[in-house]
Write a protein that holds these residues in place. Structure first.
Motif, short mmCIF file in Angstrom:
data_model
loop_
_atom_site.label_atom_id
_atom_site.label_comp_id
_atom_site.label_asym_id
_atom_site.label_seq_id
_atom_site.Cartn_x
_atom_site.Cartn_y
_atom_site.Cartn_z
N LEU A 73 84.03 50.40 52.67
CA LEU A 73 84.02 49.84 51.33
C LEU A 73 85.41 50.06 50.73
CD1 LEU A 73 80.52 51.19 50.26
CD2 LEU A 73 81.13 48.77 50.41
N PRO A 74 85.73 49.44 49.61
CA PRO A 74 87.06 49.67 49.03
C PRO A 74 87.34 51.15 48.83
CG PRO A 74 85.98 47.84 47.92
CD PRO A 74 84.95 48.46 48.82
N ILE A 75 88.51 51.58 49.27
CA ILE A 75 88.87 52.99 49.27
C ILE A 75 89.72 53.32 48.05
CG2 ILE A 75 90.21 54.77 50.49
CD1 ILE A 75 89.49 53.25 53.09
N GLN A 76 89.36 54.40 47.39
CA GLN A 76 90.23 55.01 46.38
C GLN A 76 90.68 56.35 46.90
OE1 GLN A 76 89.00 57.88 44.19
NE2 GLN A 76 91.09 58.18 43.45
N SER A 77 91.98 56.59 46.86
CA SER A 77 92.51 57.83 47.42
C SER A 77 93.50 58.44 46.46
CB SER A 77 93.19 57.54 48.76
OG SER A 77 93.79 58.70 49.27
N GLY A 78 93.33 59.73 46.18
CA GLY A 78 94.29 60.45 45.38
C GLY A 78 95.60 60.66 46.13
N VAL A 79 96.55 61.31 45.47
CA VAL A 79 97.88 61.52 46.05
C VAL A 79 97.93 62.86 46.75
CG1 VAL A 79 100.32 61.78 45.50
CG2 VAL A 79 98.95 60.10 44.28
N GLY A 80 98.66 62.93 47.86
CA GLY A 80 98.88 64.22 48.51
C GLY A 80 98.80 64.14 50.01
N ASN A 81 99.03 65.29 50.65
CA ASN A 81 99.10 65.33 52.09
C ASN A 81 97.74 65.12 52.75
OD1 ASN A 81 101.89 65.79 52.25
ND2 ASN A 81 101.60 67.93 51.75
N ILE A 82 96.65 65.56 52.11
CA ILE A 82 95.33 65.32 52.68
C ILE A 82 95.05 63.83 52.70
CG2 ILE A 82 92.86 65.68 52.39
CD1 ILE A 82 93.45 68.41 51.22
N ALA A 83 95.36 63.15 51.60
CA ALA A 83 95.14 61.70 51.54
C ALA A 83 95.97 60.99 52.60
CB ALA A 83 95.49 61.18 50.15
N ALA A 89 85.40 57.07 46.92
CA ALA A 89 86.40 57.81 46.15
C ALA A 89 86.74 59.11 46.85
CB ALA A 89 85.87 58.09 44.75
N LEU A 90 88.02 59.31 47.14
CA LEU A 90 88.50 60.48 47.86
C LEU A 90 89.50 61.22 46.98
CD1 LEU A 90 89.24 58.66 51.24
CD2 LEU A 90 87.11 59.77 50.56
N ASN A 91 89.13 62.39 46.49
CA ASN A 91 89.99 63.13 45.57
C ASN A 91 90.08 64.60 45.94
OD1 ASN A 91 90.80 61.19 43.29
ND2 ASN A 91 88.61 60.80 43.48
N GLY A 92 91.18 65.21 45.57
CA GLY A 92 91.38 66.62 45.83
C GLY A 92 90.73 67.48 44.76
N MET A 93 90.65 68.77 45.05
CA MET A 93 90.06 69.72 44.10
C MET A 93 90.78 71.05 44.25
SD MET A 93 86.47 70.63 46.00
CE MET A 93 86.45 71.43 47.63
N PHE A 147 86.64 57.54 38.91
CA PHE A 147 86.06 57.10 40.17
C PHE A 147 84.84 57.93 40.56
CE2 PHE A 147 90.20 55.17 40.32
CZ PHE A 147 89.98 53.97 40.99
N ALA A 148 84.90 59.25 40.37
CA ALA A 148 83.85 60.12 40.90
C ALA A 148 82.48 59.76 40.35
CB ALA A 148 84.18 61.58 40.60
N ARG A 149 82.38 59.55 39.07
CA ARG A 149 81.08 59.31 38.46
C ARG A 149 80.52 57.94 38.82
NH1 ARG A 149 79.48 61.39 32.59
NH2 ARG A 149 79.43 63.27 33.87
N ASN A 150 81.38 57.03 39.23
CA ASN A 150 80.95 55.64 39.43
C ASN A 150 81.03 55.16 40.86
OD1 ASN A 150 80.72 54.82 36.42
ND2 ASN A 150 82.72 55.79 36.56
N ALA A 151 81.56 55.97 41.76
CA ALA A 151 81.77 55.53 43.14
C ALA A 151 80.46 55.44 43.92
CB ALA A 151 82.72 56.50 43.84
N TYR A 152 80.48 54.64 44.97
CA TYR A 152 79.38 54.60 45.92
C TYR A 152 79.28 55.94 46.64
CZ TYR A 152 76.49 52.90 49.81
OH TYR A 152 75.49 52.73 50.73
N LEU A 153 80.43 56.47 47.04
CA LEU A 153 80.51 57.82 47.60
C LEU A 153 81.63 58.56 46.89
CD1 LEU A 153 80.28 57.28 51.48
CD2 LEU A 153 78.66 58.56 50.05
N SER A 154 81.33 59.73 46.35
CA SER A 154 82.32 60.53 45.65
C SER A 154 82.61 61.78 46.49
CB SER A 154 81.79 60.94 44.27
OG SER A 154 82.70 61.80 43.63
N VAL A 155 83.80 61.81 47.08
CA VAL A 155 84.18 62.86 48.03
C VAL A 155 85.28 63.71 47.42
CG1 VAL A 155 85.07 63.33 50.34
CG2 VAL A 155 83.61 61.33 49.96
#
Length: 511
Positions: free
Chosen positions: A263-273, A358-362, A391-399
């Motif tokens: 599905l459409p990917i959202q990715s935060g910034v950084g080395n993991i992304a 949605a792919l985000n760091g923590m 993105f997190a609250r509305n994504a199909y998958l919030s990672v």
């Protein structure tokens, strides 16, 4: 610069950065362009910092409220923070000098979901915008503005500001012309209509920004690069996180819950992304799309290779090497990259409609899946929530992703209770560390805790966290979400006192 400023009326307003800075005065609210080190004004903030220094030297106050798209760079945030020129900063930052002053209490900082700031300004919650300082790539013969490497909140600043300063930066590539999509919907509640976007590649607006000539008080010519640091090669932890996530997505495809091209990917910034993007490049996945905030090096390579068909974002966040790669392939990329204002790129309705991953760091997560992405030890601001909440609250998958430890193993990313909550357990689908992946969907609090303990916690901290959970199960006042309140933040307290979250025995083993 003649091919960059092609409208005679705008050309007649050319001034130096020092002259333009005279239009900004103490107490003003200033909207500035910039998003993740791209597209920010390069000259006027430095000239303004010199004015502020002179005013302070004469015993006169001079501080302003600064609103941007997201983080900028040392030439803006750092320069103004260093001379104590900022009274309020909104909505996201990453500059060390600015962060230091925020955490020392020297200025006010308001952490806001990036997708919400423009509409809050339009609703009048921040009062009026006195001046906008916006970088662009060119001014066409018809007076339309070619946006630069980020869009951010620039349309709102141009629309709402009493006066506008334009920085025309000839370093920004000509190839940006035609890559943007600026959507106009000026209606306020209850008269707003749905944004007509049903696919990440839909173009629903104009490639250009607009501003009335009589509102522009200065046009400043610049030739300066965006300030984005080179990305480090993915380390072992980032590669492990990417591998766990790719295996999970393969499982979801086999289960029929997501299509083979994801599905459409959202990715935060950084080395993991970037490690995840590299993993996608080496994977079997094809025909990918992105509906995200930023395009960084890893996503750019997916676009160049053809693995990703298109990407919608609000900004680039490219390393110097990534910029060179973009320039090599700019003509082909023009039809595959769309840069929008962040009120569209981060719009909750669109994220839900498109079904984004949605792919985000923590910074940390707790036993029950609550996530802290902003505060160190509960009180010190790191950068801000950014767009992760949009993105997190509305994504199909919030990672949410992070290494299982920090500070050379002295801090656990998984703790009994987070010291600050940005994303509640209700908005977190999956947590991934280098140790493994915990799928938290459709689980009760105690089931989430067991999944996190089994899959995500570093071995150095797992026994202590298992012991806490077992004792909480037995001794907690309530059994739904068991906690021992006197101990819930003890790990953070231990770190503040000793410099480590490890208990004595584990610390001895670590040493």
């Amino acid at each position: 610069m003649s091919h960059r400023i092609r409208h005679p009326g705008f050309a007649a307003k050319r001034q130096s950065a020092e002259q333009a800075a005279q239009f900004i005065r103490h107490g003003m609210t200033v909207g500035m362009s910039g998003f993740t080190g791209a597209g920010y004004p390069k000259a006027v903030p430095g000239a303004l910092a010199q004015r502020i220094t002179a005013s302070h030297g004469a015993g006169e106050p001079f501080r302003i409220k600064v609103l941007t798209g997201a983080s900028t760079a040392p030439e803006l945030d750092g320069a103004l923070a260093r001379v104590d020129g900022i009274e309020l900063r909104v909505p996201f930052q990453s500059d060390p000098e600015l962060r230091s002053r925020i955490n020392a209490g020297g200025l006010d900082y308001m952490d806001i979901h990036l997708g919400q700031l423009a509409e809050k300004v339009r609703y009048g919650f921040f009062g009026k915008i006195d001046v906008a300082v916006v970088e662009i790539a060119a001014i066409r013969e018809d007076g339309l503005l070619v946006p630069s490497s980020s869009v951010g909140n620039n349309k709102t600043w141009l629309d709402m500001a009493d006066a506008v300063i334009l920085e025309v930066n000839r370093w920004q590539p000509d190839a940006l012309d035609g890559m943007h999509d600026i959507y106009t919907d000026g209606a306020l509640p209850p008269h707003r209509t749905p944004i007509p976007l049903a696919h990440p590649g839909d173009r629903i607006g104009s490639p250009y920004l607009e501003v009335p000539l009589d509102k522009v008080v200065a046009v400043v010519e610049t030739d300066a690069p965006d300030r984005n640091s080179p990305f480090k090669a993915p380390d072992a932890a980032s590669q492990a996180i990417a591998a766990h996530l790719l295996d999970f997505l393969r499982f979801e495809v086999r289960q029929g819950r997501i299509p083979a091209n994801l599905l459409p990917i959202q990715s935060g910034v950084g080395n993991i992304a970037n490690a995840f993007m590299q993993g996608l490049a080496e994977s079997e996945f094809e025909g990918l799309t992105a509906f995200t905030e930023v395009i960084q090096d890893g996503m750019l390579e997916l676009l160049i290779s053809g693995k990703m068909e298109l990407a919608s974002a609000t900004s680039f966040s490219l390393s110097p090497a990534g910029i060179e790669r973009f320039l090599e392939h700019a003509e082909a990329l023009r039809q595959r990259i769309i840069l929008r204002q962040q009120g569209v790129s981060n719009h909750p309705e669109l994220v839900r409609r498109l079904g984004c991953i949605a792919l985000n760091g923590m910074l940390e997560a707790d036993l029950y899946g609550n996530v802290n992405s902003t505060h160190q030890m509960g009180t010190g601001m790191m950068n801000g929530i950014g767009g992760s909440g949009d993105f997190a609250r509305n994504a199909y998958l919030s990672v949410f992703m992070a290494p299982s430890t920090a500070k050379n193993g002295l801090i656990s990313t998984l703790v009994p209770m987070v010291s600050h909550v940005d994303h509640t357990e209700h908005d977190v689908s999956v947590i991934v560390t280098d140790q493994g992946l915990a799928d938290l969907r459709m689980l009760s609090p105690k089931q989430r805790a067991r999944a996190i303990l089994e899959h995500c916690v570093h071995p150095s901290f797992r026994p202590a966290l298992e012991d806490y959970f077992a004792r909480a199960l037995a001794g907690s006042h309530g059994k739904h979400t068991p906690h021992l309140l006197p101990e819930a933040l003890a790990w953070h307290e231990r770190y503040l006192v000793t410099g480590s979250m490890l208990g004595p025995a584990a610390q001895e083993a670590h040493d």
